[in-house]
Write an enzyme that holds these catalytic residues in place. Structure first.
Site, short mmCIF file in Angstrom:
data_model
loop_
_atom_site.label_atom_id
_atom_site.label_comp_id
_atom_site.label_asym_id
_atom_site.label_seq_id
_atom_site.Cartn_x
_atom_site.Cartn_y
_atom_site.Cartn_z
N LEU A 171 0.86 -1.18 0.00
CA LEU A 171 0.00 0.00 0.00
C LEU A 171 0.90 1.23 0.00
O LEU A 171 1.97 1.23 0.62
CB LEU A 171 -0.89 0.03 1.24
CG LEU A 171 -1.99 -1.04 1.37
CD1 LEU A 171 -2.71 -0.88 2.70
CD2 LEU A 171 -2.97 -0.95 0.21
N ASP A 172 0.46 2.30 -0.68
CA ASP A 172 1.19 3.56 -0.60
C ASP A 172 1.31 3.98 0.85
O ASP A 172 0.44 3.68 1.68
CB ASP A 172 0.44 4.65 -1.36
CG ASP A 172 0.46 4.45 -2.87
OD1 ASP A 172 1.29 3.66 -3.35
OD2 ASP A 172 -0.37 5.07 -3.55
N THR A 173 2.36 4.71 1.16
CA THR A 173 2.59 5.15 2.53
C THR A 173 1.38 5.88 3.10
O THR A 173 0.99 5.65 4.25
CB THR A 173 3.83 6.06 2.59
OG1 THR A 173 4.99 5.30 2.21
CG2 THR A 173 4.05 6.60 4.00
#
Length: 333
Positions: free
Chosen positions: A158-160
């Site tokens: 997942l993106d940060t």
């Protein structure tokens, strides 16, 4: 036809490699050229090196989808992307949505990176996982389950700044089964996002293929015109969605994908004129109180296979997005 030329040792330190692009790689994408010229580097390490700016072409950064020409000098700072065992942090916070002998579904908070990029880095989800589940490195720090040493057990990322459900395999057979399930679209992943509600259809499908942005390596590019497809040879991407709730100026939308590409939901909704709330990178409204894109991985479902039993894990919408839906203003000054 000229071969790849390694520069003299005194032109680069032992921690770096420098090569000259030969005629055989003229016009190649940067990441593919590096893979051909420095075959000992994995694709994951090359991707990471480009993202970190550890690859320079004639002294300048270039997006991994940029094209090299004959004679370009490519320098790769290998030491910056050396695979190193992540440090376990036993006391780090970790929210578990589902746990059994084969898998975990973890609720990743927004702002937390999935895995460390640099040796010794802490504060990531992987550090917390290793602190509680040492079996992800079964024979010690040189052994791991998954794609890479720095992200043991991680089935997808997942993106940060994206919160929510992230799937982790606890055994090698479980990882292999789930890796194939992800590739074949057999993992049902659902996301909740917030965008403008005005004129948004109640449901729809977005089918624009995606490629690396030609001018900004931070973004991906949705190919909305046939000429873009010819020019960039993008990867197919499909997003299905339906509106769950309309709250003032906002719509809470559930979206589903098979194998999500990098920034797929963010780029797709921006391409149809509905960038995610708070997603400034893709043209979304500035939401200072949110401080991120309004995107949450809400659910992962698997029908089961030979190794991993069926599961359905759901992670509730976080407080920051719930508060946003209560605010009728589209943005903050």
């Amino acid at each position: 036809m000229m071969d790849s030329l390694a520069l003299p040792k005194n032109a680069a330190s032992e921690a770096a490699r420098e090569v000259v692009v030969p005629e055989s790689l003229a016009g190649a994408r940067l990441d593919k050229a590096v893979a051909a010229l420095v075959p000992e580097l994995s694709r994951a390490r090359i991707k990471r090196a480009v993202e970190l700016g550890a690859v320079r072409v004639n002294g300048r950064r270039m997006a991994k989808g940029g094209n090299v020409v004959v004679g370009d000098v490519v320098r790769i700072d290998v030491a910056r992307v050396a695979d190193a065992a992540p440090l376990p942090v036993p006391d780090a916070p970790l929210r578990i949505a589902l746990e059994n002998e084969q898998v975990l579904v973890v609720d990743k908070p927004a702002g937390q990176p999935t895995a460390p990029l640099r040796p010794g880095e802490t504060g990531t989800l992987v550090n917390a996982l290793l602190g509680r589940y040492p079996e992800l490195t079964p024979q010690g720090p040189d052994s791991f389950i998954g794609h890479a040493l720095r992200e043991p057990g991680i089935v997808h990322r997942l993106d940060t700044e994206t919160s929510g459900a992230l799937l982790v395999a606890r055994t090698a057979p479980a990882f292999e089964e789930l890796r194939l399930a992800l590739k074949e679209g057999k993992l049902d992943k659902r996301y909740l996002l917030v965008c403008s509600e005005q004129g948004l259809p109640d449901e729809g499908t977005i089918d624009f293929p995606l490629t690396n942005h030609p001018k900004d390596q931070r973004r991906v590019y949705a190919c909305t015109h046939p000429r873009d497809v010819i020019r960039y040879d993008p990867r197919p991407a499909s997003t299905r969605y339906h509106v769950v709730q309309r709250a003032g100026v906002w719509a809470l939308v559930e979206a589903s994908v098979g194998k999500a590409l990098r920034h797929q939901l963010r780029a797709h909704f921006a391409a149809i004129g509905y960038p995610l709330a708070g997603d400034e990178l893709y043209g979304g409204s500035v939401i200072r109180a949110l401080g991120r894109q309004a995107l949450h991985a809400s659910r992962i479902t698997y029908r089961g296979g030979a190794v991993v039993s069926a599961f359905d894990a759901e992670v509730p919408l976080p407080k920051d997005i719930r508060i946003l839906l209560e605010n009728t203003a589209p943005h903050e000054a």
